[in-house]
Motif scaffolding. Structure first.
Motif, mmCIF file in Angstrom:
data_model
loop_
_atom_site.group_PDB
_atom_site.id
_atom_site.type_symbol
_atom_site.label_atom_id
_atom_site.label_comp_id
_atom_site.label_asym_id
_atom_site.label_seq_id
_atom_site.Cartn_x
_atom_site.Cartn_y
_atom_site.Cartn_z
ATOM 1 N N SER A 1 3.199 -1.819 4.517
ATOM 2 C CA SER A 1 4.394 -0.985 4.598
ATOM 3 C C SER A 1 4.347 -0.124 5.842
ATOM 4 O O SER A 1 3.287 0.142 6.407
ATOM 5 C CB SER A 1 4.527 -0.110 3.344
ATOM 6 N N VAL B 1 7.391 -2.338 2.523
ATOM 7 C CA VAL B 1 8.531 -1.412 2.512
ATOM 8 C C VAL B 1 8.670 -0.789 3.896
ATOM 9 O O VAL B 1 7.686 -0.484 4.565
ATOM 10 C CB VAL B 1 8.329 -0.316 1.447
ATOM 11 N N GLN B 2 9.921 -0.611 4.338
ATOM 12 C CA GLN B 2 10.210 0.017 5.635
ATOM 13 C C GLN B 2 10.887 1.360 5.415
ATOM 14 O O GLN B 2 11.909 1.455 4.729
ATOM 15 C CB GLN B 2 11.116 -0.886 6.473
ATOM 16 N N ASN C 1 4.412 -2.641 -1.606
ATOM 17 C CA ASN C 1 4.104 -3.423 -0.411
ATOM 18 C C ASN C 1 5.369 -3.769 0.372
ATOM 19 O O ASN C 1 6.459 -3.893 -0.192
ATOM 20 C CB ASN C 1 3.415 -4.740 -0.796
#
Length: 331
Positions: free
Chosen positions: A219, A241-242, A239
């Motif tokens: 992430s 992730v932005q 997991n």
């Protein structure tokens, strides 16, 4: 670490209601279908109660609104919330973390100005930059990079491959899983005056992360253009992730895998973002709101509201639209 428990010992820990009994020592938890006779399982919904008869588990944790017959030499522990009770059981049987043979590995590179707290562990090939401050009992697993002037609070654990860029501030008791990126440049470009290229906008801010935050593998949390990208206390991020530049997350928010916040998004406290959901820049999602998986949020969301779809709308209205479309297709 203790490796086996009687069902009565486990019930004492869970403070549940024990029905039936088993002489079998319990050596770990497992799924209903996969459990062996020396394992305990759990059921949190009526959907799975029918599987108990076929399970080989000697004991089961269930919600107190469910009814089951324990059977011969088998036991049931009734609790208010089977998921939370199973979390306690998993903690009991949790294997120890990887061992550090020495607190600071000789291949770690630590700048002379860095301040390292009591009880820190720094693995092989880590880099700790100029004027970094590590609180007490910080753990950096091998191949972690912490760049200049970053501050990391007590008892924070950083797993291998993670990079924490310069001037970031990290709270206490955080967990960053493998290959997390904290403080990379935000995505800022504008067309050049001559129209023949793109101009990179400098990103001079930082990232501030509160206490008890957990961030999943791979992430990214980008630094702010100016000021700070902020993640509040107790947030849990899955997991892949932005979180883009200048976004602000309140306390105890949840973001599931493949979801993302564009720049300058604001989340209130307790917001839940479902998997693969995307949030448009400069949007505010107020406290207690939920965004369904795969949704695209293009406008502000009221407190406590649940939205679905693309573009996201009130969940009840969207479900009505889906039903109407299905009826049209059938015609």
């Amino acid at each position: 670490m203790k490796t086996s428990y009687t069902v009565k010992e486990l019930n004492t820990i869970l403070k549940g209601k024990l029905i039936g009994n088993t002489s079998q020592l319990i050596e770990g938890p497992e799924q209903l279908k996969k459990a062996k006779s020396n394992q305990i399982t759990f059921i949190g919904s009526t959907k799975y109660t029918k599987l108990w008869a076929e399970s080989k588990a000697c004991a089961v944790i269930i919600n107190d609104n469910l009814t089951l017959d324990p059977g011969d030499n088998r036991a049931i522990i009734k609790v208010k919330n089977a998921d939370l009770a199973m979390a306690k059981i998993l903690e009991l049987f949790n294997p120890p973390s990887p061992v550090f043979e020495e607190d600071i590995h000789p291949t770690a590179v630590i700048h002379d100005t860095a301040k390292i707290g009591v009880g820190c562990k720094i693995g092989a090939h880590c880099y700790v930059g100029k004027d970094v401050v590590l609180g007490n009992s910080v753990v950096l697993y091998p191949n972690v990079c912490v760049y200049d002037e970053t501050i990391i609070g007590d008892n924070t654990v950083v797993w291998s491959g993670t990079v924490i860029r310069e001037r970031c501030i990290i709270g206490n008791h955080c967990i960053f899983h493998t290959n997390v990126s904290i403080g990379a440049d935000g995505f800022g470009y504008r067309p050049s005056d001559d129209g023949r290229g793109l101009v990179k906008i400098p990103q001079i801010g930082n990232v501030i992360i509160g206490h008890y935050v957990e961030i999943g593998a791979n992430s990214c949390v980008d630094r702010a253009k100016f000021s700070s990208t902020i993640i509040g206390d107790g947030c849990k991020i899955d997991n892949l992730v932005q979180i883009a530049h200048n976004s602000v997350m309140g306390r105890s928010c949840i973001m599931a895998g493949h979801s993302g916040l564009a720049g300058s998004v604001t989340l209130g406290d307790g917001v839940i973002i479902g998997g693969s959901a995307s949030i448009k820049d400069h949007t505010t999602i107020h406290s207690g709101a939920t965004v369904g998986a795969g949704s695209g949020v293009v406008g502000d969301v009221e407190a406590g509201k649940t939205v679905l779809g693309y573009p996201a709308q009130d969940s009840r209205e969207m479900l009505k639209q889906w039903v109407a479309v299905r009826r049209l297709v059938k015609k």
